[in-house]
Design a protein around this motif. Structure first.
Motif, PDB file in Angstrom:
ATOM      1  N   ALA A   4       0.843  -1.191   0.000  1.00  0.00           N
ATOM      2  CA  ALA A   4       0.000   0.000   0.000  1.00  0.00           C
ATOM      3  C   ALA A   4       0.882   1.245   0.000  1.00  0.00           C
ATOM      4  O   ALA A   4       1.932   1.285   0.657  1.00  0.00           O
ATOM      5  CB  ALA A   4      -0.904   0.005   1.219  1.00  0.00           C
ATOM      6  N   ASP A  19      -8.225   7.050  -6.469  1.00  0.00           N
ATOM      7  CA  ASP A  19      -8.988   5.819  -6.672  1.00  0.00           C
ATOM      8  C   ASP A  19      -8.276   4.857  -7.616  1.00  0.00           C
ATOM      9  O   ASP A  19      -8.212   3.649  -7.363  1.00  0.00           O
ATOM     10  CB  ASP A  19     -10.377   6.146  -7.232  1.00  0.00           C
ATOM     11  CG  ASP A  19     -11.285   6.794  -6.198  1.00  0.00           C
ATOM     12  OD1 ASP A  19     -10.980   6.700  -4.993  1.00  0.00           O
ATOM     13  OD2 ASP A  19     -12.289   7.405  -6.602  1.00  0.00           O
ATOM     14  N   TYR A  21      -5.188   4.373  -8.247  1.00  0.00           N
ATOM     15  CA  TYR A  21      -4.007   3.723  -7.690  1.00  0.00           C
ATOM     16  C   TYR A  21      -4.209   3.254  -6.248  1.00  0.00           C
ATOM     17  O   TYR A  21      -3.238   2.884  -5.589  1.00  0.00           O
ATOM     18  CB  TYR A  21      -2.801   4.659  -7.799  1.00  0.00           C
ATOM     19  CG  TYR A  21      -2.383   4.889  -9.233  1.00  0.00           C
ATOM     20  CD1 TYR A  21      -1.733   3.899  -9.954  1.00  0.00           C
ATOM     21  CD2 TYR A  21      -2.690   6.082  -9.879  1.00  0.00           C
ATOM     22  CE1 TYR A  21      -1.360   4.094 -11.276  1.00  0.00           C
ATOM     23  CE2 TYR A  21      -2.321   6.288 -11.208  1.00  0.00           C
ATOM     24  CZ  TYR A  21      -1.658   5.286 -11.904  1.00  0.00           C
ATOM     25  OH  TYR A  21      -1.297   5.485 -13.220  1.00  0.00           O
ATOM     26  N   ASP A  22      -5.446   3.272  -5.783  1.00  0.00           N
ATOM     27  CA  ASP A  22      -5.780   2.751  -4.457  1.00  0.00           C
ATOM     28  C   ASP A  22      -4.866   3.347  -3.384  1.00  0.00           C
ATOM     29  O   ASP A  22      -4.268   2.630  -2.574  1.00  0.00           O
ATOM     30  CB  ASP A  22      -5.682   1.221  -4.457  1.00  0.00           C
ATOM     31  CG  ASP A  22      -6.250   0.595  -3.197  1.00  0.00           C
ATOM     32  OD1 ASP A  22      -7.174   1.182  -2.606  1.00  0.00           O
ATOM     33  OD2 ASP A  22      -5.742  -0.465  -2.772  1.00  0.00           O
TER      34      ASP A  22
END
Length: 290
Positions: A4, A19, A21-22
């Motif tokens: 992450a 969004d 690329y989270d």
């Protein structure tokens, strides 16, 4: 996702990139008339034109670090999912955000010894920080490891050029960036500062020009002097403090002069905007030096 990527709201990235690329975003906070607000809330749109109108009307805006309890919850949730964490933070030369989150990460790293938890002080601000996050996210999605991405950001962060100008020097005076005398004299003479973020992550005035249009052109002139080749293939980010027309003017200059096609324009967030004021314009790109 292999790991992450966490950043903070001072990266000024738009929701679609967050969004796509989270990304996890830790919001800094600001206060108006004693009421506290988050500078970013996922899925919620802040009327930034209203924020800058408040500044023009003389409202006093104060800012502070991300809420550490909320930041801990955000990061710990990722670790509980079994994900490693790379934090790319707001310049330590401009805020205490990076130091605070780094301490939190050190604590969490001890609680989750099987997870990799690391951080980079980007020494960057606004979409300069955001551009480093964007490159990091692309590399991760191409299959690079957390260490490879971290090392790339460390190696390239001092090649992420930031060029800023502002329309009203009084906001820089209130933020302690220029003296009262310089602010008054500059206002009377229509002097606009051209500034950059240096290798220590500080916002530094470098030159003065007379008139708004000349200050906008000066940003692009500096890009011409230092941008990495091939310039036309670069991704260029631009932020503005409620002056979209000026941002589009700078974008047009970049297209015409260098043939760049990949340009993103977004607002300066309230926490940075509280110190730079309405009319802030900034240009970001990869360069031989900052």
């Amino acid at each position: 996702m292999s790991f992450a990527i966490v950043t903070d709201s001072s990266s000024n990235l738009p929701e679609d990139i967050i969004d796509q690329y989270d990304l996890a975003v830790l919001p800094l906070t600001f206060m108006v008339d004693g009421e506290e607000y988050r500078s970013y809330l996922k899925g919620e749109k802040t009327d930034l034109s209203q924020f800058y109108t408040m500044m023009r009307d003389g409202k006093v805006i104060t800012t502070s670090l991300p809420n550490l309890k909320e930041s801990r919850e955000t990061i710990e949730a990722l670790l509980k999912e079994g994900r490693d964490v790379l934090y790319l933070g707001f310049s330590s030369g401009l805020s205490g955000t990076y130091q605070a989150i780094e301490l939190l990460l050190t604590e969490l790293g001890g609680l989750y010894p099987d997870r990799t938890v690391c951080a980079v002080d980007t020494l960057a601000a606004s979409l300069g920080e955001g551009l480093l996050v964007y490159y990091a996210a692309r590399m991760r999605d191409e299959g690079k490891s957390i260490q490879e991405v971290r090392n790339w950001v460390e190696e390239h962060k001092l090649h992420l050029a930031h060029w800023f100008t502002v329309d009203d020097l009084m906001f820089l005076f209130r933020g302690g960036r220029v003296s009262r005398t310089s602010a008054w004299a500059g206002t009377l003479l229509n002097i606009k500062p051209v500034m950059h973020v240096d290798d220590e992550g500080h916002l530094i005035p470098l030159e003065k020009v007379r008139g708004r249009k000349k200050s906008l052109k000066a940003l692009v002139d500096h890009m011409e002097q230092t941008a990495n080749a091939p310039v036309a293939e670069q991704t260029v980010f631009i932020t503005h403090g409620d002056c979209l027309e000026d941002a589009e003017y700078v974008a047009d200059l970049v297209r015409e002069r260098f043939g760049v096609t990949d340009i993103l324009i977004n607002w300066v967030d309230p926490v940075i905007g509280a110190h730079s004021g309405p009319g802030t314009m900034a240009l970001f790109f990869l360069a031989s030096e900052r």
